[in-house]
Write a protein that holds these residues in place. Structure first.
Motif, PDB file in Angstrom:
ATOM      1  N   GLY A  28      15.564  -1.491   8.173  1.00  0.00           N
ATOM      2  CA  GLY A  28      14.755  -2.305   7.273  1.00  0.00           C
ATOM      3  C   GLY A  28      13.907  -1.413   6.395  1.00  0.00           C
ATOM      4  N   PHE A  29      12.663  -1.775   6.207  1.00  0.00           N
ATOM      5  CA  PHE A  29      11.766  -0.946   5.409  1.00  0.00           C
ATOM      6  C   PHE A  29      11.302   0.213   6.278  1.00  0.00           C
ATOM      7  N   PHE A  30      11.608   1.430   5.871  1.00  0.00           N
ATOM      8  CA  PHE A  30      11.345   2.614   6.684  1.00  0.00           C
ATOM      9  C   PHE A  30      10.369   3.525   5.951  1.00  0.00           C
ATOM     10  N   ASP A  31       9.162   3.599   6.434  1.00  0.00           N
ATOM     11  CA  ASP A  31       8.129   4.452   5.846  1.00  0.00           C
ATOM     12  C   ASP A  31       7.230   4.960   6.969  1.00  0.00           C
ATOM     13  N   PRO A  32       7.766   5.853   7.823  1.00  0.00           N
ATOM     14  CA  PRO A  32       7.005   6.277   9.001  1.00  0.00           C
ATOM     15  C   PRO A  32       5.733   7.054   8.682  1.00  0.00           C
ATOM     16  N   LEU A  33       5.671   7.682   7.511  1.00  0.00           N
ATOM     17  CA  LEU A  33       4.478   8.455   7.157  1.00  0.00           C
ATOM     18  C   LEU A  33       3.476   7.650   6.340  1.00  0.00           C
ATOM     19  N   GLY A  34       3.800   6.409   6.027  1.00  0.00           N
ATOM     20  CA  GLY A  34       2.861   5.519   5.362  1.00  0.00           C
ATOM     21  C   GLY A  34       2.588   5.813   3.900  1.00  0.00           C
ATOM     22  N   PHE A  35       3.531   6.416   3.206  1.00  0.00           N
ATOM     23  CA  PHE A  35       3.327   6.703   1.781  1.00  0.00           C
ATOM     24  C   PHE A  35       3.085   5.428   0.981  1.00  0.00           C
ATOM     25  N   SER A  36       3.786   4.356   1.320  1.00  0.00           N
ATOM     26  CA  SER A  36       3.668   3.115   0.545  1.00  0.00           C
ATOM     27  C   SER A  36       2.314   2.435   0.733  1.00  0.00           C
ATOM     28  N   ARG A  37       1.680   2.647   1.872  1.00  0.00           N
ATOM     29  CA  ARG A  37       0.379   2.025   2.110  1.00  0.00           C
ATOM     30  C   ARG A  37      -0.700   2.597   1.206  1.00  0.00           C
ATOM     31  N   GLN A  38      -0.523   3.834   0.799  1.00  0.00           N
ATOM     32  CA  GLN A  38      -1.539   4.514   0.002  1.00  0.00           C
ATOM     33  C   GLN A  38      -1.192   4.549  -1.486  1.00  0.00           C
ATOM     34  N   ALA A  39      -0.094   3.901  -1.868  1.00  0.00           N
ATOM     35  CA  ALA A  39       0.378   3.998  -3.254  1.00  0.00           C
ATOM     36  C   ALA A  39       0.255   2.669  -3.979  1.00  0.00           C
ATOM     37  N   ASP A  40      -0.107   2.750  -5.263  1.00  0.00           N
ATOM     38  CA  ASP A  40      -0.107   1.546  -6.089  1.00  0.00           C
ATOM     39  C   ASP A  40       1.307   1.323  -6.628  1.00  0.00           C
ATOM     40  N   ALA A  41       1.502   0.275  -7.401  1.00  0.00           N
ATOM     41  CA  ALA A  41       2.826  -0.093  -7.901  1.00  0.00           C
ATOM     42  C   ALA A  41       3.454   1.014  -8.746  1.00  0.00           C
ATOM     43  N   ASP A  42       2.673   1.645  -9.617  1.00  0.00           N
ATOM     44  CA  ASP A  42       3.215   2.706 -10.469  1.00  0.00           C
ATOM     45  C   ASP A  42       3.629   3.925  -9.652  1.00  0.00           C
ATOM     46  N   THR A  43       2.852   4.246  -8.636  1.00  0.00           N
ATOM     47  CA  THR A  43       3.190   5.387  -7.787  1.00  0.00           C
ATOM     48  C   THR A  43       4.454   5.110  -6.994  1.00  0.00           C
ATOM     49  N   LEU A  44       4.587   3.899  -6.460  1.00  0.00           N
ATOM     50  CA  LEU A  44       5.812   3.536  -5.744  1.00  0.00           C
ATOM     51  C   LEU A  44       7.023   3.618  -6.649  1.00  0.00           C
ATOM     52  N   LYS A  45       6.862   3.199  -7.870  1.00  0.00           N
ATOM     53  CA  LYS A  45       7.952   3.255  -8.836  1.00  0.00           C
ATOM     54  C   LYS A  45       8.359   4.711  -9.086  1.00  0.00           C
ATOM     55  N   ARG A  46       7.384   5.606  -9.180  1.00  0.00           N
ATOM     56  CA  ARG A  46       7.668   7.030  -9.379  1.00  0.00           C
ATOM     57  C   ARG A  46       8.332   7.629  -8.136  1.00  0.00           C
ATOM     58  N   TYR A  47       7.878   7.226  -6.951  1.00  0.00           N
ATOM     59  CA  TYR A  47       8.521   7.681  -5.721  1.00  0.00           C
ATOM     60  C   TYR A  47       9.985   7.264  -5.687  1.00  0.00           C
ATOM     61  N   ARG A  48      10.250   6.034  -6.084  1.00  0.00           N
ATOM     62  CA  ARG A  48      11.627   5.535  -6.071  1.00  0.00           C
ATOM     63  C   ARG A  48      12.488   6.291  -7.075  1.00  0.00           C
ATOM     64  N   GLU A  49      11.957   6.571  -8.243  1.00  0.00           N
ATOM     65  CA  GLU A  49      12.701   7.357  -9.239  1.00  0.00           C
ATOM     66  C   GLU A  49      13.021   8.742  -8.669  1.00  0.00           C
ATOM     67  N   ALA A  50      12.076   9.354  -7.992  1.00  0.00           N
ATOM     68  CA  ALA A  50      12.301  10.672  -7.396  1.00  0.00           C
ATOM     69  C   ALA A  50      13.356  10.593  -6.298  1.00  0.00           C
TER      70      ALA A  50
END
Length: 197
Positions: A28-50
């Motif tokens: 399912g949704f896998f984020d063991p280090l919690g990057f998504s909890r600390q990121a806003d929508a634009d940051t998540l979008k940049r993470y996904r692009e990377a």
């Protein structure tokens, strides 16, 4: 079916990371280090692009390793390269690397122009801001017309690409680690085949 423009993931789609493409069974949704909890929508979008970009590079790298080792012999048409893939970079002549650097630089420049807001228009505290209309990974390059027009099919295809990219990142690391450990190529490790000897 919706139009292609309606299939684009806007920044608002990144408000809930759990609904993004790539959250598939069994994890399912896998984020063991919690990057998504600390990121806003634009940051998540940049993470996904990377993640998509790194996955695509890893898929090319895995194919390159396998193809390179399959044809690597002392009389190879590929610069006379031989041995395991981990030794190939030092055997390839400098002009090849300069050409590759030029191709990669151009590809990255095109990607930056399509995906990112011009630096002069970005607030100082928002470096690497992606365009609001940009969907991560969608550079408009689809010469075979494989991109679905239906939103559900588009999300499914994105999930498949992310899964393949994730697997390729792990596979490439594993192949390089194996070759580093015993100095033997992938085919030699798998099948006892020593085509490059």
């Amino acid at each position: 079916p919706s139009s292609t423009s309606e299939c684009r993931l806007r920044a608002s789609a990144f408000d809930d990371a759990r609904g993004l493409p790539g959250a598939i069974a069994p994890l399912g949704f896998f984020d063991p280090l919690g990057f998504s909890r600390q990121a806003d929508a634009d940051t998540l979008k940049r993470y996904r692009e990377a993640e998509i970009t790194h996955g695509r590079v890893a898929m090319l790298a895995v194919v390159g390793v396998l193809a390179g080792e399959a044809v690597a012999t002392p009389r190879s048409v590929l610069f006379g390269v031989s041995g395991p893939a981990i030794t190939h970079p030092e055997q390839v002549p400098v002009p090849f690397w300069l050409g590759l650097l030029f191709v990669i630089a151009n590809a990255e420049l095109i990607r930056a122009q399509i995906a990112f807001v011009e630096p002069g228009n970005v607030p100082i505290d928002r470096p690497g801001l992606l365009r609001a209309s940009f969907a991560p990974g969608d550079l408009g390059f689809d010469p075979l017309g494989l991109k679905p027009r239906d939103a559900y099919e588009w999300k499914t295809m994105q999930s498949k690409e992310l899964s393949h990219g994730r697997l390729a990142m792990i596979a490439f690391f594993g192949m390089m680690a194996q070759e580093q450990v015993n100095g033997r190529g992938i085919y030699d490790n798998l099948f006892g085949y020593q085509g490059y000897m």
